[in-house]
Design a protein around this motif. Sequence first.
Motif, mmCIF file in Angstrom:
data_model
loop_
_atom_site.group_PDB
_atom_site.id
_atom_site.type_symbol
_atom_site.label_atom_id
_atom_site.label_comp_id
_atom_site.label_asym_id
_atom_site.label_seq_id
_atom_site.Cartn_x
_atom_site.Cartn_y
_atom_site.Cartn_z
ATOM 1 N N ASN A 1 -5.469 0.784 11.636
ATOM 2 C CA ASN A 1 -4.071 0.359 11.658
ATOM 3 C C ASN A 1 -3.864 -0.904 10.833
ATOM 4 N N MET A 2 -4.794 -1.846 10.941
ATOM 5 C CA MET A 2 -4.648 -3.092 10.200
ATOM 6 C C MET A 2 -4.900 -2.893 8.707
ATOM 7 N N ILE A 3 -5.840 -2.033 8.358
ATOM 8 C CA ILE A 3 -6.111 -1.758 6.942
ATOM 9 C C ILE A 3 -4.913 -1.087 6.287
ATOM 10 N N VAL A 4 -4.404 -0.033 6.914
ATOM 11 C CA VAL A 4 -3.276 0.707 6.345
ATOM 12 C C VAL A 4 -2.040 -0.181 6.249
ATOM 13 N N GLY A 5 -1.774 -0.948 7.297
ATOM 14 C CA GLY A 5 -0.616 -1.832 7.264
ATOM 15 C C GLY A 5 -0.697 -2.843 6.136
ATOM 16 N N HIS A 6 -1.866 -3.431 5.956
ATOM 17 C CA HIS A 6 -2.036 -4.426 4.894
ATOM 18 C C HIS A 6 -1.843 -3.796 3.516
ATOM 19 N N LEU A 7 -2.454 -2.623 3.308
ATOM 20 C CA LEU A 7 -2.351 -1.981 1.997
ATOM 21 C C LEU A 7 -0.912 -1.599 1.671
ATOM 22 N N LEU A 8 -0.149 -1.161 2.684
ATOM 23 C CA LEU A 8 1.253 -0.826 2.448
ATOM 24 C C LEU A 8 2.063 -2.059 2.053
ATOM 25 N N LEU A 9 1.828 -3.160 2.760
ATOM 26 C CA LEU A 9 2.558 -4.381 2.422
ATOM 27 C C LEU A 9 2.192 -4.874 1.026
ATOM 28 N N VAL A 10 0.910 -4.834 0.703
ATOM 29 C CA VAL A 10 0.481 -5.244 -0.643
ATOM 30 C C VAL A 10 1.131 -4.356 -1.692
ATOM 31 N N LEU A 11 1.154 -3.045 -1.417
ATOM 32 C CA LEU A 11 1.732 -2.105 -2.374
ATOM 33 C C LEU A 11 3.195 -2.429 -2.651
ATOM 34 N N PHE A 12 3.991 -2.630 -1.601
ATOM 35 C CA PHE A 12 5.415 -2.872 -1.792
ATOM 36 C C PHE A 12 5.686 -4.188 -2.511
ATOM 37 N N PHE A 13 4.964 -5.239 -2.142
ATOM 38 C CA PHE A 13 5.259 -6.538 -2.752
ATOM 39 C C PHE A 13 4.671 -6.661 -4.158
ATOM 40 N N LEU A 14 3.547 -5.998 -4.420
ATOM 41 C CA LEU A 14 3.052 -5.963 -5.800
ATOM 42 C C LEU A 14 3.995 -5.150 -6.677
ATOM 43 N N ALA A 15 4.507 -4.048 -6.121
ATOM 44 C CA ALA A 15 5.471 -3.253 -6.871
ATOM 45 C C ALA A 15 6.734 -4.067 -7.161
ATOM 46 N N PHE B 1 8.118 -4.730 -10.913
ATOM 47 C CA PHE B 1 9.442 -4.327 -11.390
ATOM 48 C C PHE B 1 10.269 -5.524 -11.841
ATOM 49 N N PHE B 2 10.193 -6.634 -11.120
ATOM 50 C CA PHE B 2 10.998 -7.795 -11.468
ATOM 51 C C PHE B 2 10.500 -8.504 -12.738
ATOM 52 N N PHE B 3 9.188 -8.578 -12.910
ATOM 53 C CA PHE B 3 8.644 -9.438 -13.973
ATOM 54 C C PHE B 3 7.949 -8.679 -15.099
ATOM 55 N N GLN B 4 7.631 -7.407 -14.908
ATOM 56 C CA GLN B 4 6.920 -6.662 -15.941
ATOM 57 C C GLN B 4 7.728 -5.493 -16.503
ATOM 58 N N ALA B 5 8.515 -4.842 -15.642
ATOM 59 C CA ALA B 5 9.251 -3.657 -16.082
ATOM 60 C C ALA B 5 10.400 -4.047 -17.017
ATOM 61 N N GLY C 1 -3.881 -5.328 -17.954
ATOM 62 C CA GLY C 1 -3.737 -5.946 -19.260
ATOM 63 C C GLY C 1 -2.800 -5.191 -20.186
ATOM 64 N N ASP C 2 -2.664 -3.847 -19.995
ATOM 65 C CA ASP C 2 -1.795 -3.070 -20.871
ATOM 66 C C ASP C 2 -0.380 -2.936 -20.317
ATOM 67 N N GLY C 3 -0.061 -3.702 -19.267
ATOM 68 C CA GLY C 3 1.282 -3.675 -18.718
ATOM 69 C C GLY C 3 1.506 -2.639 -17.651
ATOM 70 N N GLY C 4 0.502 -1.826 -17.313
ATOM 71 C CA GLY C 4 0.638 -0.812 -16.283
ATOM 72 C C GLY C 4 0.493 -1.398 -14.891
ATOM 73 N N PHE C 5 1.062 -0.689 -13.932
ATOM 74 C CA PHE C 5 1.004 -1.150 -12.546
ATOM 75 C C PHE C 5 -0.370 -0.876 -11.952
ATOM 76 N N VAL C 6 -0.912 -1.854 -11.239
ATOM 77 C CA VAL C 6 -2.196 -1.710 -10.560
ATOM 78 C C VAL C 6 -1.972 -1.933 -9.073
ATOM 79 N N GLY C 7 -2.217 -0.906 -8.270
ATOM 80 C CA GLY C 7 -1.997 -1.001 -6.833
ATOM 81 C C GLY C 7 -3.153 -1.670 -6.121
ATOM 82 N N PRO C 8 -3.011 -1.855 -4.818
ATOM 83 C CA PRO C 8 -4.072 -2.491 -4.026
ATOM 84 C C PRO C 8 -5.287 -1.584 -3.879
ATOM 85 N N SER C 9 -6.429 -2.172 -3.617
ATOM 86 C CA SER C 9 -7.661 -1.405 -3.416
ATOM 87 C C SER C 9 -8.383 -1.940 -2.192
ATOM 88 N N ILE C 10 -9.441 -1.240 -1.815
ATOM 89 C CA ILE C 10 -10.229 -1.646 -0.650
ATOM 90 C C ILE C 10 -10.905 -2.986 -0.876
#
Length: 264
Positions: A193-207, A211-215, A9-18
Motif C-alpha cells: 500500500n505504501m509503495i503503490v501510494g508513493h509511486l502514484l503521487l510521484v507519477l502525478f507530480f512529476l507529470a 507538463f508545466f516546464f517541459q511540454a 536528456g532528450d526531453g521525454g517524460f521519465v516516470g518513477p521507478s523502484i
Amino acid sequence: MLHPVAASGDGGFVGPSINEFFPKPVLFVGTPFELNRIMIIRLIVLVAIILFFWLTTRRMKLVPGRAQNIAEMGLDLVRVNIAEDLLGKKDGRRFLPLLTTIFFMVLVMNLTGVVPLLNVAGTSVIGVPLLLAVIAYAAFIYAGVKKGALKFFRNALFPPGVPWFLYILVTPIEFVSTFILRPITLTLRLLMNMIVGHLLLVLFFLATSFFFFQADGLFKFFGIGTFAFGIVFTLFEILIAVLQAYVFTLLTTVYIQLALADEH
C-alpha cells in the motif's frame, strides 16, 4: 518527490521507478551506521512520537488543551475501540502498550509520505513492516503459549469438529496459514500500500512538472489535470495511511485474541 526532474536528456517524460525506495546513504557513509534518507525519516518519526507524548502527558490537565486532547483521542482509539473491545479490559490493558506503539509507529511513518520535504513513507521499505509483523507474530505466540502451550498448538493445528481423517489435509494448511502466512501477509499488506501510494503521487507530480516546464503549447494545460489528481491522491493517501495503521493494529489484536480463545 525523491527525484524532482521529470524529463530525460532528450526531453521525454521519465516516470518513477523502484529505485525511489533505495536512496544513496547521506550520513556515516562507508560505516556500519550509514543512513539513507528513509532511515533518517524513521529516526525523525521515532523522536517525534516520543517527544509528542512526553510533552502532552507530562503535565496533564483535567480540562485538556488541544495537544493533550489529540493525544488522548489517539490513545482512547487504540484502548477502547481495539484493545478492550476485542480482548476485554484485563487482556486489553496487558497488551495495550504494544498495540499503542504499533498503531502510532505505523500511522506516523505512513504519513511521512505526504509531508513536504520528507515525501516518502518510513514503511515503504520492507524493514519496518517486517519488524512490526514479527513483533505481532511473537505477541500472538507468546499469548497462546502463556495461556497454555498444549491447548494453543492443538487448537491451532487440529481445529475441533473436524473428522480425524481430514487432519491429514487440514493440519498442514492450518500450520502454513497460522504460523507462516500471517506475518507475511501483515508485512506485504502494509508495504505494498505504501509503495503503490508513493509511486502514484510521484507519477502525478512529476507529470505536473513535466507538463508545466517541459511540454510545449497546449500540452501545458495537462499539468492542471495531473496537479489536481495529485492533490486528490494526496488526500486519499492520508486516508490510506490512517486505515493501514488501524488495520495492522486490529489484525495484531485479532491474532492475540485467537491465541487467547479456548477454541479457534
